[in-house]
Design a protein around this motif. Structure first.
Motif, PDB file in Angstrom:
ATOM      1  N   PRO A  80       0.816  -1.212   0.000  1.00  0.00           N
ATOM      2  CA  PRO A  80       0.000   0.000   0.000  1.00  0.00           C
ATOM      3  C   PRO A  80       0.850   1.264   0.000  1.00  0.00           C
ATOM      4  CG  PRO A  80      -0.783  -1.562   1.642  1.00  0.00           C
ATOM      5  CD  PRO A  80       0.540  -2.074   1.145  1.00  0.00           C
ATOM      6  N   SER A  82       2.114   4.878   1.235  1.00  0.00           N
ATOM      7  CA  SER A  82       2.281   5.430   2.579  1.00  0.00           C
ATOM      8  C   SER A  82       2.724   6.874   2.443  1.00  0.00           C
ATOM      9  CB  SER A  82       3.307   4.628   3.381  1.00  0.00           C
ATOM     10  OG  SER A  82       4.583   4.680   2.764  1.00  0.00           O
ATOM     11  N   SER A  85       3.422  10.777   8.325  1.00  0.00           N
ATOM     12  CA  SER A  85       2.294  10.970   9.239  1.00  0.00           C
ATOM     13  C   SER A  85       2.625  11.869  10.420  1.00  0.00           C
ATOM     14  CB  SER A  85       1.810   9.609   9.767  1.00  0.00           C
ATOM     15  OG  SER A  85       2.865   8.934  10.422  1.00  0.00           O
ATOM     16  N   SER A 144      -7.462  -0.722   1.824  1.00  0.00           N
ATOM     17  CA  SER A 144      -6.073  -0.333   2.052  1.00  0.00           C
ATOM     18  C   SER A 144      -5.887   1.165   1.853  1.00  0.00           C
ATOM     19  CB  SER A 144      -5.160  -1.112   1.111  1.00  0.00           C
ATOM     20  OG  SER A 144      -3.818  -0.717   1.250  1.00  0.00           O
ATOM     21  N   TRP A 145      -6.564   1.719   0.851  1.00  0.00           N
ATOM     22  CA  TRP A 145      -6.468   3.158   0.570  1.00  0.00           C
ATOM     23  C   TRP A 145      -7.029   3.968   1.737  1.00  0.00           C
ATOM     24  CZ3 TRP A 145      -4.380   7.188  -1.357  1.00  0.00           C
ATOM     25  CH2 TRP A 145      -5.089   8.380  -1.488  1.00  0.00           C
ATOM     26  N   THR A 148      -4.646   3.903   4.523  1.00  0.00           N
ATOM     27  CA  THR A 148      -3.497   4.753   4.225  1.00  0.00           C
ATOM     28  C   THR A 148      -3.793   6.207   4.563  1.00  0.00           C
ATOM     29  OG1 THR A 148      -2.651   3.301   2.488  1.00  0.00           O
ATOM     30  CG2 THR A 148      -2.027   5.616   2.364  1.00  0.00           C
ATOM     31  N   CYS A 149      -4.978   6.678   4.158  1.00  0.00           N
ATOM     32  CA  CYS A 149      -5.356   8.063   4.449  1.00  0.00           C
ATOM     33  C   CYS A 149      -5.519   8.281   5.947  1.00  0.00           C
ATOM     34  CB  CYS A 149      -6.651   8.407   3.712  1.00  0.00           C
ATOM     35  SG  CYS A 149      -6.459   8.561   1.926  1.00  0.00           S
TER      36      CYS A 149
END
Length: 207
Positions: A80, A82, A85, A144-145, A148-149
């Protein structure tokens, strides 16, 4: 199993793996052309110098083939997406996501995915009935998206519902801008991306 039989089995497995990889590469090459006729197992088999029987042996059926293509794309990408963060503002993080999606939409892999999706049933129920493995792979990509967000903003005190809304909005919005880039247009797409970034950052940052 004797040593000779074991070596022969290993060679057959290696040949099978090589055949599978060749077929997946052929499928991506076909799909990346953007030709709707490329979404055909027979077309892929011909491109790979194989038969439909060989494709069926490797993937089971056309559903297995397209699911394997999607899984292969995820592996090629290294898993996925990344994004950083920590240590940056909401606006900087949104800008990073927008820029990454913008660049990614110009790749052959992105064209391959879009070509495949355009040929699949539009209704979710029909897709899941006719191509359950492909539907499962697409659902996994979507989950998965979203994760990720969520991870990209996890250390900030943002509204979780708004983050999910942005995750749902961004892929379609970016595809729309990408489509505009391939048409005769007087739109300033750099300005459009900056505006989209600012709007999303403001929406996420406001409470």
């Amino acid at each position: 199993m004797s040593a000779g039989a074991g070596a022969d089995h290993h060679r057959r497995n290696r040949r099978g793996d090589a055949t599978r990889i060749r077929m997946l590469a052929a499928a991506l090459d076909c799909l990346a052309t953007g030709d709707p006729d490329a979404v055909s197992a027979n077309h892929v088999a011909k491109r790979a110098g194989a038969t439909w029987g060989a494709v069926k042996y490797q993937f089971g059926d056309v559903d297995g083939l397209w699911a394997a293509v999607l899984d292969h794309l995820e592996e090629r990408r290294g898993g996925p997406l990344s994004f950083p963060s920590t240590g940056s503002s909401v606006a900087d993080r949104v800008a990073g996501i927008v820029d990454t999606l913008w660049r990614g939409l110009e790749t052959p892999d992105a064209r391959a995915i879009d070509t495949l999706r355009m040929a699949l049933p539009r209704e979710r129920g029909e897709l899941e009935q006719k191509l359950p493995r492909t539907a499962g792979a697409l659902a996994s990509w979507q989950a998965s998206w979203v994760e990720t967000c969520q991870a990209a903003f996890a250390d900030l005190d943002l509204d979780a519902g708004r983050v999910r809304e942005v995750a749902a909005l961004l892929p379609g919005a970016m595809r729309g801008l990408n489509s505009e880039a391939h048409l005769s247009t007087y739109s300033d797409l750099d300005l459009a991306r900056r505006g989209l970034t600012a709007a999303i950052a403001a929406y996420l940052g406001s409470t």
